[in-house]
Design an enzyme around this catalytic site. Structure first.
Site, mmCIF file in Angstrom:
data_model
loop_
_atom_site.group_PDB
_atom_site.id
_atom_site.type_symbol
_atom_site.label_atom_id
_atom_site.label_comp_id
_atom_site.label_asym_id
_atom_site.label_seq_id
_atom_site.Cartn_x
_atom_site.Cartn_y
_atom_site.Cartn_z
ATOM 1 N N ASP A 78 -2.486 -10.714 -2.560
ATOM 2 C CA ASP A 78 -1.315 -9.707 -1.905
ATOM 3 C C ASP A 78 -2.149 -9.102 -1.053
ATOM 4 O O ASP A 78 -2.776 -8.326 -1.216
ATOM 5 C CB ASP A 78 -0.275 -8.479 -3.612
ATOM 6 C CG ASP A 78 0.100 -7.269 -3.030
ATOM 7 O OD1 ASP A 78 0.126 -7.257 -1.653
ATOM 8 O OD2 ASP A 78 -0.418 -6.440 -3.732
ATOM 9 N N GLN A 84 -1.233 -4.830 1.906
ATOM 10 C CA GLN A 84 -2.496 -3.882 2.990
ATOM 11 C C GLN A 84 -3.201 -4.548 3.769
ATOM 12 O O GLN A 84 -4.730 -3.910 4.760
ATOM 13 C CB GLN A 84 -2.922 -2.472 2.061
ATOM 14 C CG GLN A 84 -2.082 -2.099 0.680
ATOM 15 C CD GLN A 84 -0.956 -1.372 2.345
ATOM 16 O OE1 GLN A 84 -1.483 -0.621 3.198
ATOM 17 N NE2 GLN A 84 0.395 -0.782 1.179
ATOM 18 N N CYS A 112 2.316 4.288 -6.429
ATOM 19 C CA CYS A 112 2.774 2.784 -7.300
ATOM 20 C C CYS A 112 1.164 2.317 -8.126
ATOM 21 O O CYS A 112 1.110 0.916 -7.714
ATOM 22 C CB CYS A 112 3.867 2.102 -6.455
ATOM 23 S SG CYS A 112 4.851 3.019 -5.685
ATOM 24 N N HIS A 132 -1.394 -2.969 -6.633
ATOM 25 C CA HIS A 132 -0.020 -1.939 -6.744
ATOM 26 C C HIS A 132 1.072 -2.192 -7.976
ATOM 27 O O HIS A 132 1.189 -3.504 -8.708
ATOM 28 C CB HIS A 132 0.419 -2.253 -5.496
ATOM 29 C CG HIS A 132 2.353 -1.426 -5.109
ATOM 30 N ND1 HIS A 132 3.158 -1.893 -5.579
ATOM 31 C CD2 HIS A 132 1.657 -0.801 -4.055
ATOM 32 C CE1 HIS A 132 4.206 -1.308 -5.166
ATOM 33 N NE2 HIS A 132 3.838 -0.035 -4.137
ATOM 34 N N LYS A 154 5.106 -3.063 7.187
ATOM 35 C CA LYS A 154 3.632 -2.588 6.532
ATOM 36 C C LYS A 154 2.872 -3.136 8.260
ATOM 37 O O LYS A 154 1.936 -2.167 8.550
ATOM 38 C CB LYS A 154 3.000 -2.369 5.769
ATOM 39 C CG LYS A 154 3.684 -1.468 4.425
ATOM 40 C CD LYS A 154 3.052 -2.341 2.977
ATOM 41 C CE LYS A 154 2.910 -1.998 2.007
ATOM 42 N NZ LYS A 154 3.596 -0.440 1.764
#
Lengths: 148, 423
Positions: free
Chosen positions: B217, B220, B381, B140, B243
């Site tokens: 990261d 997600q 993104c 991202h 999220k």
């Protein structure tokens, strides 16, 4: 006619699939690049301007149906017009797609097929990208405009 | 839904000891009951942000109605209650990702700020001219740009691990990039544009064998699978509250305590100091050193409640449910003529990116919205991913714990409508 049918009228779909003036003008003396970072619409506008009048216009690039059809119909409608006439036309077009005025078919002629855009505010940028690029091309050469 | 798949679903439900009652779960999310453009809302944009259960909405309301006060400051009762609620949210997060200590959990605005914190604090102290930072092609923008800024400032070099045609990280290429110049690796747990699940444990091991720290990261990943930072052994892990069925404006940076201790503050201000004089300021201890100013107290409490909610269903069960729903969706969408799925990794989380031949993703999105279906269209993104696959944009359906097969069926019907409009 539903909102959706009004947005994607046959004329719009036709121009998006078979855009007019979809070519690079080898003898262009004004060009500009337009980009919509939100959805990746990306166009080049080529102009041949003489005596403050657009003698010829072409465009290249890729994007959604609305942006491409808008570029195609725009090229048809600005040919032979002066800078001042184009500005008046752009303002009327912009007022129509943002719902500020009711579509007046007589003045906007074929451009009134974009009247459905006013029901889809997020698509206004798509419909106006080619116009912003055109104005940038008239103002300066080789400038990139974005919708942001 | 076909008769066969309905039968299959019934069988799954009957044979399962612990029924995943999605209809019951949906009732917890008030927003899902509404109509959009006259059609029942089908919310398939969970990778952008997820919807909030009533418990999260209620706890934020209750906090402001009954507990609102500043933390770590006052001796008065409300301040103590607010502090306790904020700190117990930190403990909830610690347990959620199996960190070793509460102080390894830093509240930030989201994954983006977490990465920026590491780039600004760890990066500025430990990255020198000529050093290399490794990221991947599927990142991202939030895991690209902070490192570019750092590299520009420090005259360091950004290295990018390529991905294959299925959207999987090429581990052999990663191996080749690791060198004595590498000072940090920062890679997504799950790709937001492709859904690929990266082998984070292997990625960490390979870097650690050369003494290189790794940031993962998890924006997600955290909402969709159990995350265990101790087992993964990553040095930093970031994720976002919004999220994970929590509020916006709150997220987590996990860092190993000894690394956080060595890092300078990220921002200066109140709460991050022990004492201030014009001659010398002493910084507060970890994690407060990194939490300057009044934090998002309601957000942290909301996130704690969201985690509690997710735990009450169980991430293992959510993961199993979403995987099954993803394979159902993949199969159903693949059957549509002219669809090309972008991102076909063997290990995937609930993200389905696709393009429809001859129709721009933006036009797909407009028609789907008209049918009440919310999904993301654009470059997500992650422009390098789009360039890698040679597409300007994709449509992306991303699943959450409340999505159903019926909603996938509605998506398929709406895609046929798109084809009808643009035929």
């Amino acid at each position: 006619m539903s909102d959706l049918q009004e947005l994607y009228q046959q004329v719009v779909l036709d121009h998006s699939k078979r855009p007019r003036n979809f070519r690079k003008l080898e003898d262009a003396n004004h060009t500009a690049e337009g980009y919509n970072p939100l959805c990746g619409d990306h166009y080049h506008i080529y102009l041949k301007v003489e005596d403050n009048t657009v003698k010829d216009v072409g465009f290249e690039g890729a994007g959604c149906a609305i942006s491409k059809a808008s570029a195609s119909l725009m090229t048809d409608s600005v040919k032979g017009k002066s800078r001042a006439e184009i500005e008046i036309l752009f303002n009327k077009f912009h007022d129509m797609i943002t719902g500020k005025v009711e579509p007046t078919s007589a003045e906007l002629e074929k451009l009134s097929v974009f009247s459905g855009v006013r029901e889809f505010p997020v698509r206004v940028k798509c419909a106006s990208l080619a116009w912003h690029t055109l104005r940038a091309a008239l103002d300066a050469e080789g400038k990139t405009v974005t919708t942001e | 839904m076909t008769a066969l798949s309905r039968q299959k679903l019934t069988q799954t439900r009957e044979t399962s000891h612990d029924i995943y009652d999605v209809e019951r779960i949906r009732e917890d999310f008030p927003i899902l009951g509404q109509k959009v453009n006259g059609k029942p809302l089908v919310y398939l944009d969970n990778a952008a942000t997820s919807q909030k259960p009533q418990a999260v909405i209620d706890v934020i309301k209750t906090y402001y109605a009954t507990e609102n006060s500043n933390i770590h400051r006052g001796v008065h009762t409300l301040s103590e209650r607010a502090t306790r609620a904020y700190e117990s949210a930190r403990s909830e997060v610690k347990r959620f990702i199996n960190a070793q200590e509460d102080r390894e959990i830093i509240f930030v605005r989201g994954s983006t700020e977490g990465i920026n914190l590491v780039a600004n604090s760890y990066g500025r102290k430990f990255i020198q001219s000529g050093d290399e930072i490794i990221i991947s092609w599927m990142e991202h923008h939030s895991n690209i740009v902070p490192w570019q800024l750092l590299c520009e400032e420090k005259d360091a070099v950004l290295r990018v691990v390529p991905i294959n045609d299925d959207g999987e990280l090429m581990l052999n290429e990663y191996e080749k990039l690791l060198s004595t110049r590498t000072k940090l690796v920062s890679i997504a747990h799950v790709s937001n544009a492709l859904g690929s699940i990266n082998p984070v444990k292997t990625i960490v091991e390979m870097a650690h064998s050369r003494g290189i720290p790794v940031l993962i990261d998890g924006a997600q990943a955290a909402p969709h699978m159990p995350v265990d930072v101790t087992e993964m052994d990553c040095d930093f892990y970031v994720f976002s509250g919004h999220k994970l069925y929590g509020p916006t404006g709150i997220g987590i940076l996990y860092g190993k305590a000894h690394l956080l201790e060595d890092m300078p503050p990220y921002q200066g201000g109140g709460d991050m100091i022990k004492s201030v004089t014009f001659e010398k300021t002493l910084y507060n201890v970890v994690p407060y050193k990194f939490e300057a100013g009044t934090p998002n107290i309601a957000g942290a409490i909301g996130l704690g409640t969201a985690i509690h909610y997710v735990n009450s269903i169980g991430l293992e069960r959510i993961n199993a449910y979403e995987r099954e729903l993803l394979s159902y969706a993949t199969e159903a969408i693949s059957e549509i003529k002219g669809i090309r799925i972008i991102g076909t990794a063997k290990e995937k989380a609930g993200i389905l990116s696709f393009i429809l031949e001859g129709v721009h993703a933006h036009d797909v999105g407009t028609v789907l919205d008209h049918e009440g279906i919310a999904l993301r269209t654009g470059h997500h993104c992650a422009q390098p991913v789009m360039q890698r696959f040679g597409v300007p944009a994709t449509a992306r359906a991303s699943l959450g714990l409340y999505n159903t097969r019926e909603e996938i069926d509605a998506l398929v019907r709406a895609l046929y409508k798109v084809i009808e409009v643009f035929r």
